[in-house]
Design a protein around this motif. Structure first.
Motif, short mmCIF file in Angstrom:
data_model
loop_
_atom_site.label_atom_id
_atom_site.label_comp_id
_atom_site.label_asym_id
_atom_site.label_seq_id
_atom_site.Cartn_x
_atom_site.Cartn_y
_atom_site.Cartn_z
N GLU A 1 54.26 49.84 -3.77
CA GLU A 1 55.32 50.80 -4.11
C GLU A 1 54.91 52.21 -3.69
N ASN A 2 55.92 53.08 -3.50
CA ASN A 2 55.70 54.49 -3.13
C ASN A 2 54.77 54.61 -1.91
N LEU A 3 55.03 53.79 -0.89
CA LEU A 3 54.08 53.66 0.21
C LEU A 3 53.85 54.96 0.99
N PRO A 4 54.87 55.72 1.36
CA PRO A 4 54.58 56.97 2.07
C PRO A 4 53.67 57.91 1.27
N LYS A 5 53.94 58.05 -0.02
CA LYS A 5 53.11 58.91 -0.86
C LYS A 5 51.68 58.39 -0.92
N VAL A 6 51.54 57.07 -1.09
CA VAL A 6 50.22 56.47 -1.19
C VAL A 6 49.44 56.68 0.11
N LEU A 7 50.08 56.43 1.25
CA LEU A 7 49.39 56.57 2.53
C LEU A 7 48.92 58.00 2.76
#
Length: 507
Positions: free
Chosen positions: A263-269
């Motif tokens: 979840e929230n992949l752009p933020k995590v990356l």
């Protein structure tokens, strides 16, 4: 999240990963009566093949011989249709010298193969395949504390096994079935590189057969320019390397992990690329953003992020290193194993694969140049991927640390001063995927690569991930070291006996 000790033993017969790139060379020499082609096949007389078989003690295979297809099949099946006219199975430096003499006499194209994992097919040829796999071995040098000599045809499985016996390690990849030669000659990446440097930084000497048939040694004191070139100048450029002497380190317990976010992949990356760049040198990782295959999309499998890696004993905990992303981990899919004996831990990290069809493109990035717009663009491109029958990923191999404490011109490996080695795959399977779909996937890959590089100011490309579609590969692979590499090439191979589509040319 599973925490604990993993006790499985290392399997040295399976697994493939990125101890990448076999040493390769291809050359068609004009002026020989036997260099004519008939239906695409080169035709030395039977007596010439008999002469080669007598000279090469390791044996010579022809297409009608058992196991011929198994020996000559490359890992990248994209280049599997190119079959050699014969295979010289070299078991010694003398066999290598005999093979070089023979191809020169016959005007025969040739390629050199240590493991067959050259991404761009440079270890395939319609002529003579000089197969180094019988020239295998790794042993500690008596009286030389911590030095290990690896023969030029040794697969990583043998290297790992011997290192385990000795209680030692080096910077190594995760692939058992790739040849150590290409890995070392192109630089060599792995989870130890931020602690110990590139694998080529640990190379203390090498022996090789050069274009004139000589068997020479190169180290800091003897033929130092050739030694410099063999530390990152890429396989297949300067000769056929028959041995490598490596400086090793004690193999000590590590923590290994595979952490997953859904979840929230752009933020995590963005957080991962920013925060992990400040991790201690004891930490090594690879971030993968995996795009599902066509069938997986039908099964509603989502895009995900994973971080695979290891942590040597450190004052900083794994939780502190991951900072802002730790609480966002999908604990049901993540694994951490603490204080695991080193070579047992590598069982967990090994990547198992099989021969398939692929192309990989790479570049180098600094964390400070990766902004929110670039991250958003990556996920936009991921959504546009023409789905093939295989999943693909874009990845970030963590560099920095000890790598950046070596100057870009101190060895031939020029890519210093970065935080991440970025790569994007295109994977497919024939005949499942159509020619049109493959063309679309490769076009997508190129556009993704160009756009992300522009947005992140990424530079260069990794010579162990050779890319047949790469424009200006000379500068991308070698940068400011190209001119000196060309001078070394002129000194040892002025007529360019060792050549292929992306070979260094003599000055």
């Amino acid at each position: 999240m599973v925490l604990g000790l993993h006790s499985s033993r290392r399997n040295f017969l399976v697994g493939a990963g990125r101890f990448a790139g076999a040493a390769a060379a291809v050359r068609l020499m004009p002026g020989s009566a036997f260099a004519a082609e008939a239906g695409g096949a080169l035709c030395p007389p039977p007596s010439a093949w008999s002469d080669l078989a007598k000279a090469v003690k390791g044996g010579v295979l022809r297409p009608e011989d058992p196991f011929f297809a198994d020996v000559c099949r490359p890992n990248n099946l994209r280049y599997g249709a190119t079959l050699p006219a014969g295979i010289a199975r070299c078991a010694s430096a003398t066999d290598v010298q005999a093979s070089i003499k023979w191809v020169k006499e016959q005007g025969m194209p040739f390629a050199v193969r240590s493991g067959g994992h050259n991404y761009a097919g440079f270890s395939t040829t319609p002529g003579l395949l000089i197969d180094m796999s019988k020239m295998a071995g790794a042993e500690a040098l008596p009286g030389k504390d911590g030095l290990v000599k690896v023969l030029g045809g040794t697969l990583n499985s043998y290297v790992y096994k011997q290192m385990e016996r000795l209680g030692r390690t080096i910077t190594h990849g995760r692939c058992d079935s790739v040849g150590a030669a290409g890995f070392l000659l192109g630089g060599g990446i792995g989870f130890n590189m931020r602690k110990y440097g590139m694998a080529s930084d640990l190379l203390r000497a090498t022996e090789l057969v050069t274009a004139d048939g000589s068997h020479v040694k190169a180290d800091a004191d003897t033929d130092s320019a050739l030694y410099w070139a063999c530390r990152g100048g890429g396989g297949g450029n300067f000769g056929i390397n028959t041995s490598f002497t490596l400086e090793t380190r004690p193999a000590e317990a590590v923590t290994v992990f595979n952490l997953v976010w859904t979840e929230n992949l752009p933020k995590v990356l963005k957080l991962l690329l920013t925060e992990l760049a400040n991790a201690p040198d004891d930490f090594g990782s690879k971030i993968s953003v995996t795009i599902p295959s066509r069938q997986e999309r039908c099964d509603k499998v989502p895009v995900s992020i994973s971080v695979l890696g290891q942590l040597h004993k450190s004052k900083v905990s794994l939780r502190e290193i991951f900072k802002s992303t730790w609480e966002m981990i999908d604990k049901s899919k993540s694994v951490v194993k603490e204080d695991v004996p080193y070579w047992t831990a590598q069982d967990f990290l090994v990547e198992t694969t099989f021969p398939y069809y692929y192309q990989e493109k790479s570049s180098y990035m600094k964390a400070a140049d990766i902004g929110d717009e670039a991250i958003a663009a990556m996920f936009d491109w991921a959504a546009k991927m023409p789905a093939t029958s295989m999943p693909v990923a874009f990845k970030f191999f963590q560099v920095g640390g000890a790598i950046n404490r070596v100057g870009p011109t101190e060895t031939a490996y020029v890519h210093r001063g970065y935080d991440w080695l970025f790569s994007v795959e295109a994977n497919w399977w024939r005949p499942t995927d159509s020619a049109l779909l493959i063309e679309q996937a490769l076009e997508w890959q190129q556009r993704f690569y160009d756009d992300v590089n522009r947005r992140t100011k990424a530079q260069g490309a990794f010579q162990n991930f050779p890319d047949p579609s790469l424009a200006d590969w000379q500068r991308a692979y070698y940068g400011e070291n190209l001119a000196k590499l060309a001078q070394v090439k002129k000194a040892v191979d002025p007529a360019m006996l060792f050549t292929f589509a992306q070979a260094i040319r003599p000055a």
